[in-house]
Design a protein around this motif. Structure first.
Motif, PDB file in Angstrom:
ATOM      1  N   ILE A 166      37.839  39.372  33.804  1.00  0.00           N
ATOM      2  CA  ILE A 166      38.952  39.828  32.961  1.00  0.00           C
ATOM      3  C   ILE A 166      40.217  39.025  33.271  1.00  0.00           C
ATOM      4  N   ILE A 167      40.373  38.596  34.516  1.00  0.00           N
ATOM      5  CA  ILE A 167      41.513  37.748  34.891  1.00  0.00           C
ATOM      6  C   ILE A 167      41.366  36.369  34.250  1.00  0.00           C
ATOM      7  N   ARG A 168      40.126  35.797  34.283  1.00  0.00           N
ATOM      8  CA  ARG A 168      39.888  34.482  33.663  1.00  0.00           C
ATOM      9  C   ARG A 168      40.181  34.520  32.165  1.00  0.00           C
ATOM     10  N   LYS A 169      39.935  35.666  31.545  1.00  0.00           N
ATOM     11  CA  LYS A 169      40.198  35.806  30.113  1.00  0.00           C
ATOM     12  C   LYS A 169      41.687  35.988  29.816  1.00  0.00           C
ATOM     13  N   GLY A 170      42.495  36.150  30.864  1.00  0.00           N
ATOM     14  CA  GLY A 170      43.930  36.301  30.684  1.00  0.00           C
ATOM     15  C   GLY A 170      44.342  37.643  30.141  1.00  0.00           C
ATOM     16  N   CYS A 171      43.542  38.674  30.401  1.00  0.00           N
ATOM     17  CA  CYS A 171      43.843  40.022  29.896  1.00  0.00           C
ATOM     18  C   CYS A 171      44.411  40.888  31.013  1.00  0.00           C
ATOM     19  N   ASP A 172      45.208  41.869  30.612  1.00  0.00           N
ATOM     20  CA  ASP A 172      45.697  42.849  31.580  1.00  0.00           C
ATOM     21  C   ASP A 172      44.516  43.653  32.124  1.00  0.00           C
ATOM     22  N   ILE A 173      44.612  44.003  33.405  1.00  0.00           N
ATOM     23  CA  ILE A 173      43.528  44.753  34.033  1.00  0.00           C
ATOM     24  C   ILE A 173      43.652  46.230  33.672  1.00  0.00           C
ATOM     25  N   SER A 174      42.742  46.674  32.829  1.00  0.00           N
ATOM     26  CA  SER A 174      42.665  48.084  32.466  1.00  0.00           C
ATOM     27  C   SER A 174      41.253  48.352  31.974  1.00  0.00           C
ATOM     28  N   PHE A 175      40.809  49.593  32.085  1.00  0.00           N
ATOM     29  CA  PHE A 175      39.451  49.913  31.651  1.00  0.00           C
ATOM     30  C   PHE A 175      39.253  49.702  30.145  1.00  0.00           C
ATOM     31  N   PRO A 176      40.231  50.047  29.294  1.00  0.00           N
ATOM     32  CA  PRO A 176      40.050  49.741  27.864  1.00  0.00           C
ATOM     33  C   PRO A 176      39.905  48.245  27.594  1.00  0.00           C
ATOM     34  N   ASN A 177      40.692  47.412  28.289  1.00  0.00           N
ATOM     35  CA  ASN A 177      40.583  45.963  28.109  1.00  0.00           C
ATOM     36  C   ASN A 177      39.228  45.444  28.575  1.00  0.00           C
ATOM     37  N   ILE A 178      38.747  45.983  29.681  1.00  0.00           N
ATOM     38  CA  ILE A 178      37.440  45.566  30.184  1.00  0.00           C
ATOM     39  C   ILE A 178      36.355  45.899  29.160  1.00  0.00           C
ATOM     40  N   ARG A 179      36.393  47.098  28.594  1.00  0.00           N
ATOM     41  CA  ARG A 179      35.385  47.505  27.608  1.00  0.00           C
ATOM     42  C   ARG A 179      35.453  46.644  26.358  1.00  0.00           C
ATOM     43  N   THR A 180      36.663  46.241  25.975  1.00  0.00           N
ATOM     44  CA  THR A 180      36.847  45.457  24.758  1.00  0.00           C
ATOM     45  C   THR A 180      36.403  44.012  24.932  1.00  0.00           C
ATOM     46  N   HIS A 181      36.719  43.424  26.080  1.00  0.00           N
ATOM     47  CA  HIS A 181      36.559  41.979  26.248  1.00  0.00           C
ATOM     48  C   HIS A 181      35.334  41.559  27.061  1.00  0.00           C
ATOM     49  N   ILE A 182      34.701  42.491  27.749  1.00  0.00           N
ATOM     50  CA  ILE A 182      33.509  42.137  28.537  1.00  0.00           C
ATOM     51  C   ILE A 182      32.330  42.975  28.046  1.00  0.00           C
ATOM     52  N   LYS A 183      31.380  42.318  27.403  1.00  0.00           N
ATOM     53  CA  LYS A 183      30.256  43.023  26.778  1.00  0.00           C
ATOM     54  C   LYS A 183      28.963  42.928  27.593  1.00  0.00           C
ATOM     55  N   ASP A 184      29.015  42.216  28.728  1.00  0.00           N
ATOM     56  CA  ASP A 184      27.773  42.004  29.490  1.00  0.00           C
ATOM     57  C   ASP A 184      27.834  42.633  30.873  1.00  0.00           C
ATOM     58  N   ILE A 185      28.574  43.734  31.002  1.00  0.00           N
ATOM     59  CA  ILE A 185      28.624  44.424  32.296  1.00  0.00           C
ATOM     60  C   ILE A 185      27.230  44.904  32.677  1.00  0.00           C
ATOM     61  N   ALA A 186      26.516  45.462  31.703  1.00  0.00           N
ATOM     62  CA  ALA A 186      25.114  45.845  31.902  1.00  0.00           C
ATOM     63  C   ALA A 186      24.251  44.878  31.112  1.00  0.00           C
TER      64      ALA A 186
END
Length: 247
Positions: free
Chosen positions: A62-82
């Protein structure tokens, strides 16, 4: 201390949500495997492998993507957690499994990347799907994304070795080896096509033989087909054996 505990609880629950989604999808795949084996006497899935990104890997991404660290941002921008990898015998099995997933009313395929019809420049082939899975928590329902990679045994073998080579060279692979890797990927694709052709031919031979065996158990009178009773076939078989024994 209280703030740290609250954050720990939040990230634990967040990760559990993805784990539940992965467990649910694996259960669905297992049911499809058993049903397909029962109905068709054939299993299109050789094996499956699941994985979860670590919290450290998630936050680094999420840092490499330049996004603020928050759970909503993680869900939006990272689709391969599982992630779930499904390995098949043949290319047609890959698309058959995709259709099986599409037929599940509670699943939604939100993204498809077909690296089989359009391989990556290095030769990589696989079908990537982002699948939304419903997860029922104690106080709400969530739609959670799981990345699904579907590939043949040959594709998986190539991808595994390619990853090891890149890791060994720290991603600075000499151009000559890159070319050989591409040629190896082309060879793997050709092997998939050849094995699928052999599989189809053998299946056709089996069907033809079964049809011949069934035809031998029927008689035709004035264009009408009649099945010879099983008891009569058994009697003929027994008497035939007996006649041979008396000679």
């Amino acid at each position: 201390m209280e703030q740290f505990k609250r954050f720990k609880d939040e990230i634990t629950r967040f990760m559990m949500m993805y784990k539940f989604a992965l467990d649910s999808l694996e259960t669905k795949i297992e049911i499809l495997k058993e049903e397909f084996q029962f109905l068709h006497d054939y299993n299109p899935i050789e094996h499956t492998k699941s994985r979860m990104k670590s919290p450290e890997s998630i936050f680094n991404k999420i840092i490499r993507k330049g996004c603020d660290i928050s759970f909503p941002n993680i869900r939006t921008h990272i689709k391969d957690i599982a992630g779930l990898r499904i390995t098949c015998s043949f290319v047609t099995d890959i698309y058959r499994i995709r259709e099986m997933l599409l037929s599940q009313s509670d699943l939604t395929i939100v993204e498809t990347k077909d690296y089989i019809r359009e391989p990556k420049p290095n030769g990589y082939q696989s079908l990537h799907l982002i699948v939304e899975v419903p997860v029922y928590m104690s106080d709400r329902q969530e739609r959670v994304c799981v990345e699904v990679q579907i590939r043949t045994i040959a594709m998986d073998f190539w991808a595994s070795l390619e990853h090891k080579i890149f890791y060994k060279y720290n991603e600075s692979v000499p151009p000559r080896l890159l070319q050989e890797l591409k040629e190896a990927a082309d060879s793997a694709a050709a092997l998939d096509k050849q094995m699928e052709r052999l599989h189809d031919e053998i299946s056709q031979i089996k069907e033809d033989r079964e049809e011949e065996a069934n035809a031998a158990k029927r008689i035709i009178i004035q264009d009408e087909s009649f099945q010879i009773p099983a008891a009569l076939l058994e009697w003929i078989d027994n008497n035939g054996q007996g006649g041979q024994g008396n000679d």
